[in-house]
Scaffold this motif. Structure first.
Motif, short mmCIF file in Angstrom:
data_model
loop_
_atom_site.label_atom_id
_atom_site.label_comp_id
_atom_site.label_asym_id
_atom_site.label_seq_id
_atom_site.Cartn_x
_atom_site.Cartn_y
_atom_site.Cartn_z
N GLN A 65 -35.62 -11.93 -4.57
CA GLN A 65 -34.90 -13.18 -3.94
C GLN A 65 -33.13 -12.99 -4.18
N GLN A 68 -32.10 -10.48 -1.45
CA GLN A 68 -31.95 -11.35 -0.15
C GLN A 68 -30.75 -12.37 -0.01
N LYS A 69 -30.64 -12.80 -1.33
CA LYS A 69 -29.07 -13.85 -1.32
C LYS A 69 -27.88 -12.95 -1.13
N GLU A 71 -27.48 -10.03 0.37
CA GLU A 71 -27.41 -9.81 1.93
C GLU A 71 -26.72 -10.94 2.64
N GLU A 72 -27.30 -11.96 2.36
CA GLU A 72 -26.99 -13.39 2.83
C GLU A 72 -25.40 -13.69 2.67
N ARG A 75 -22.99 -11.32 4.89
CA ARG A 75 -22.87 -11.66 5.75
C ARG A 75 -22.08 -12.86 6.16
N THR A 76 -22.23 -13.80 5.05
CA THR A 76 -21.29 -15.00 5.22
C THR A 76 -19.80 -14.55 4.88
#
Length: 594
Positions: A65, A68-69, A71-72, A75-76
């Motif tokens: 998790q 994934q956080k 990578e998110e 992107r932001t």
């Protein structure tokens, strides 16, 4: 202790991204959550920031998790950086077009409507671009500061620089002083940029102008011994030898023990305009101006005149106003009035005006001559205008015009005004004996003498100009002794001669080898010279339309990537604004980023 610190391995480890939600941007660890930079890339520092600021919020996430956080968040962050860069691009376009800062709100409104139709899935990305009035103002200040910093950095490598100084009043009658700099670095690359734009609320004496110019030079940390040229508009406060700007700059250079000599020029374009006054044909221009004012001053007369021209099937639809301060205005008005001479007389007669003076042969001949010579002077004026003009090219244009004057004088004495189309037209209408060729030849002689008088200071620099424009044709014996040996080597080098023929005089100085330092220095000094205060005049024209104290780029461009990297995205709304045409270049630039 210091040696131990240097010995430590402080490279950023990839595993810290998931463990502490950090990434590595431009040699600095950056928190993905709050965007804070950590000064030293040590695990202790990064872990301490995470545990004190964000541990409680993300402690329940497992490693999958967390990855994934991360990578998110990346992107932001990427979208945020693009949004910031886009806001800088739009702010730069608004500043360059001299529009109000609140135009950014209107641009954003248009962007959102385009986005709804073209790429609705990216609406949030477009919405993140902050373009409110305060943001655009801040971005513009950042751009101006970045340009100034670039100029200061470039100034460290200047081997020679010159200044162009001029003063004018704005719409509120406040004196504005503009100072432009033209510097040449060790690679003989030229930088031409606005150095200062100062408001002077009191008097504008030579002392006060010098103080402002001195501040500009001192703030950018330029040594006075590298100042080689000063170009002004020729006003007494500028050129006074004791109390004027020129005198005080020379005194300052003596105080600084500067070895070089300051070369002072009166703006070539201004002098060219002043030369025209030697013709002493104001009576012709006064009559033409009175006619134009009669037609244009009253709305009814103006409308009726335009209708009359339309009924006559005239090629022209109107006559322009004459404005004394606009150098090209006189030629345009004279040419138009000459072309419409018959229509103007007919219209004035319908208004009950006496046109006897306008139909007199003497007036027709004088107006035709003034129209032709004004066209030639305007062509020279246009040749001298523009950014990045080399003083040798400007001087060559003036020399060519002086030669043309001699030719025209001889041809006019022979009764052959072949280069004066208006005179030819009038001469064909009236008796050849009546056309005053000798009078106009005398006018041309007076004009040539005035050019020689006013450009005497440029003629004195002819040898130095030739060293830049055509060093292979210079007589070595007439050259300064400190460059004679290098000049001989240059003229005997066939490779350099071929390079000169290939690239031309403007680019050749860059190819002068380092083994010829005196020639390179001489070329740098000539390349740095301002021939005119055209840039100052152009800035004042922009100021008249919309007064602004923000810089407008000349040869430098703001480093938007560097500026954007120092900012975080700020999302804001947009508000109602006045309607202007949206620049497609702005939309494309933003779309490419987002």
């Amino acid at each position: 202790k210091m040696a131990k610190r240097k010995a430590e391995n402080r490279s950023f480890l990839d595993k810290w991204e998931a463990e502490y939600l950090f990434t590595y941007v431009k040699d600095k660890p950056v928190c993905l959550v709050c965007g804070v930079n950590v000064a030293v890339s040590k695990e202790y520092n990064i872990r301490r920031h995470y545990e004190t600021k964000h541990h409680d919020k993300y402690k329940d996430l497992d490693m999958t998790q967390r990855s994934q956080k991360v990578e998110e968040m990346k992107r932001t962050t990427s979208q945020s950086e693009a949004a910031v860069k886009a806001s800088y691009i739009v702010a730069a376009e608004i500043a360059k077009s001299a529009r109000p800062f609140n135009e950014g709100e209107f641009v954003k409104k248009c962007m959102m409507k385009v986005c709804d139709l073209v790429c609705p899935e990216k609406k949030q990305a477009f919405s993140n671009v902050s373009l409110n009035r305060n943001t655009v103002a801040d971005r513009t200040c950042d751009l101006a500061t970045n340009l100034y910093d670039q100029l200061m950095e470039k100034g460290k490598d200047f081997v020679a620089f010159s200044l162009a100084v001029d003063e004018s009043c704005d719409a509120s009658d406040t004196a504005q002083l503009s100072v432009f700099i033209r510097g040449v670095d060790s690679n003989l690359c030229v930088t031409e940029e606005l150095l200062g734009f100062k408001s002077m609320h009191g008097t504008t004496t030579g002392k006060e102008i010098f103080e402002e110019v001195s501040k500009c030079v001192t703030e950018i940390k330029l040594p006075w011994d590298k100042l080689v040229g000063l170009t002004t508009d020729g006003a007494p406060a500028m050129c006074g030898k004791k109390s004027g700007l020129v005198g005080m700059v020379r005194e300052k250079m003596r105080e600084e023990n500067c070895a070089g000599e300051l070369t002072v020029y009166h703006c070539i374009i201004h002098q060219e305009a002043l030369c025209a006054k030697a013709l002493k044909m104001e009576h012709v221009m006064t009559t033409v101006t009175q006619v134009v004012n009669f037609i244009r001053a009253k709305g009814l007369n103006h409308r009726q005149f335009k209708s009359f021209l339309e009924e006559c099937g005239s090629e022209y639809a109107d006559v322009p106003y004459h404005t004394e301060v606009r150098w090209l205005s006189r030629g345009k008005v004279l040419n138009r009035c000459f072309e419409l001479r018959e229509e103007i007389c007919q219209f004035l007669e319908t208004k009950g005006k006496d046109t006897a003076e306008l139909r007199e042969q003497k007036f027709l001949c004088e107006r035709a001559f003034l129209c032709d010579i004004s066209s030639h002077l305007d062509a020279l004026n246009l040749q001298l205008q523009g950014r990045g003009r080399i003083i040798t090219d400007m001087y060559a244009a003036v020399r060519a015009f002086k030669t043309k004057l001699c030719l025209w004088e001889n041809q006019m004495l022979q009764g052959n005004p072949c280069h004066f189309p208006c005179c030819q037209s009038i001469k064909a209408q009236i008796s050849t004996a009546v056309f005053p060729c000798a009078q106009f030849a005398e006018k041309l002689s007076v004009l040539a003498a005035e050019f020689s008088r006013r450009f005497a200071d440029f003629d004195a620099q002819k040898c130095k100009f030739e060293l830049l424009s055509n060093p292979f044709a210079v007589d070595v014996e007439n050259a300064p002794t400190n460059i004679q040996m290098e000049l001989i080597e240059l003229q005997c080098n066939d490779t350099l001669k071929s390079k000169y023929d290939a690239v031309g005089a403007a680019q050749f100085p860059r190819f002068i080898p380092d083994t010829m330092p005196q020639l390179r220095t001489q070329a740098a000094q000539m390349l740095s010279m301002f021939g005119s205060t055209y840039l100052c005049k152009q800035l004042f024209s922009s100021m008249k339309m919309t007064k602004t104290t923000h810089r407008r780029p000349q040869s430098l461009s703001p480093d938007i990537d560097e500026l954007a990297s120092k900012k975080r995205c700020q999302v804001s709304g947009w508000f109602r604004s006045s309607v202007h045409r949206l620049s497609l270049s702005v939309v494309r630039a933003v779309a490419e980023l987002l």
